[in-house]
Design an enzyme around this catalytic site. Sequence first.
Site, PDB file in Angstrom:
ATOM      1  N   ALA A 156       0.871  -1.186   0.000  1.00  0.00           N
ATOM      2  CA  ALA A 156       0.000   0.000   0.000  1.00  0.00           C
ATOM      3  C   ALA A 156       0.902   1.228   0.000  1.00  0.00           C
ATOM      4  O   ALA A 156       2.111   1.127   0.234  1.00  0.00           O
ATOM      5  CB  ALA A 156      -0.880  -0.004   1.234  1.00  0.00           C
ATOM      6  N   LYS A 157       0.307   2.362  -0.287  1.00  0.00           N
ATOM      7  CA  LYS A 157       1.087   3.604  -0.322  1.00  0.00           C
ATOM      8  C   LYS A 157       0.470   4.539   0.706  1.00  0.00           C
ATOM      9  O   LYS A 157      -0.294   5.441   0.377  1.00  0.00           O
ATOM     10  CB  LYS A 157       1.003   4.181  -1.742  1.00  0.00           C
ATOM     11  N   ALA A 158       0.796   4.253   1.984  1.00  0.00           N
ATOM     12  CA  ALA A 158       0.215   5.050   3.064  1.00  0.00           C
ATOM     13  C   ALA A 158       1.210   6.104   3.531  1.00  0.00           C
ATOM     14  O   ALA A 158       2.422   5.865   3.565  1.00  0.00           O
ATOM     15  CB  ALA A 158      -0.157   4.138   4.224  1.00  0.00           C
ATOM     16  N   TYR A 162       5.942   6.324   5.104  1.00  0.00           N
ATOM     17  CA  TYR A 162       7.059   7.071   4.515  1.00  0.00           C
ATOM     18  C   TYR A 162       8.043   7.616   5.527  1.00  0.00           C
ATOM     19  O   TYR A 162       9.137   8.074   5.176  1.00  0.00           O
ATOM     20  CB  TYR A 162       6.534   8.153   3.562  1.00  0.00           C
TER      21      TYR A 162
END
Length: 307
Positions: A156-158, A162
């Site tokens: 996922a790109k949460a 990051y």
Amino acid sequence: MQPTEKIWRNGSFVPWDEANVHILTHALHYGTGVFEGIRAYDTPRGAAVFRLTDHLERLRRSAALYEMDLGYTLPELAEAIHETVAVNNVSSCYVRPIVFRGAGPMGLYPRDNPVEVAVAVWPWGAYLGEEALEHGVSCKISSFRRIGPNTLPPTAKASGQYINSVLAKLEASRAGDDEAILLNEEGYIADGSGENVFAVRDGVLHTPPTTASCLPGITRDTVMRIAHTLGYDVREVNLVRTDLYFADEAFLCGTAAEVTPIASVDGQQIGGRGPITKAIQDTFFAIVSGRDERFSDLLDYPVRAAV
Ligand code: PPE
């Protein structure tokens, strides 16, 4: 950063300077946002968004993991993105859709916080510098391990995940390097702080499998398609750091980084842009600028109003 005029927010446009959030925004405290990085390119047929549907599908999957309802269909979001590009008059730009938990109750339980959706666009040149596209970047293998499938799923790109990349990036910068490459918990290469990694050896491309805790990058997939079309084999295999040290060529790829050669890893010289990296990079730039008919289906143009 070069601001543009308007940001799409929950269905309407607001001026760039007024696209603000409350200090108690849930996502600001707990990282409960998911986002995409997309690029639009200037083509002979006007602004085109690269692999828009694939990015939006990843956004939907990322949002679903954190139980956030997008509130818009993917075609509606696609239209919002095309409109944001058009209204800001930037045919070539970076596109950042974000879906996040807004202000409301404090505390980790997120379901009572409203879900906000926004799209910003701005001109963003070469991510790691124009020079880097030719001469490459110096990378450092981070001492911080990449988040894993049972901590913060990297598929996922949460937003929150990051902070792992930020630690690695800061460490690389303190060491005087341009970019960080993270190993997963098993010690295999995962990805860069914001890019996937490829190593070329004996004419074959090698890249970590998605089970190695890398983001399943859309540029990574594009590179694999390009490689096959150009007649190169691609192997998705676990890589160790020496596979990079001893590579004939290596490169990073991502929406922001596009295809950026790796010049060195931990001070071990790999060299500048090698011939295979250059062939992949040239084809990539031809595709995104609408100059390669073989891949024209990867570009998404605004749907003209029905007559
Ligand atoms: N790995 C990571 C960790 C990553 O963040 C990206 C994208 C990729 C691989 C490549 O994925 P794709 O863009 O689908 O090919 N990183 C985004 C954010 C960069 C930023 O600084 O922000 C990007 O490239 O848009």
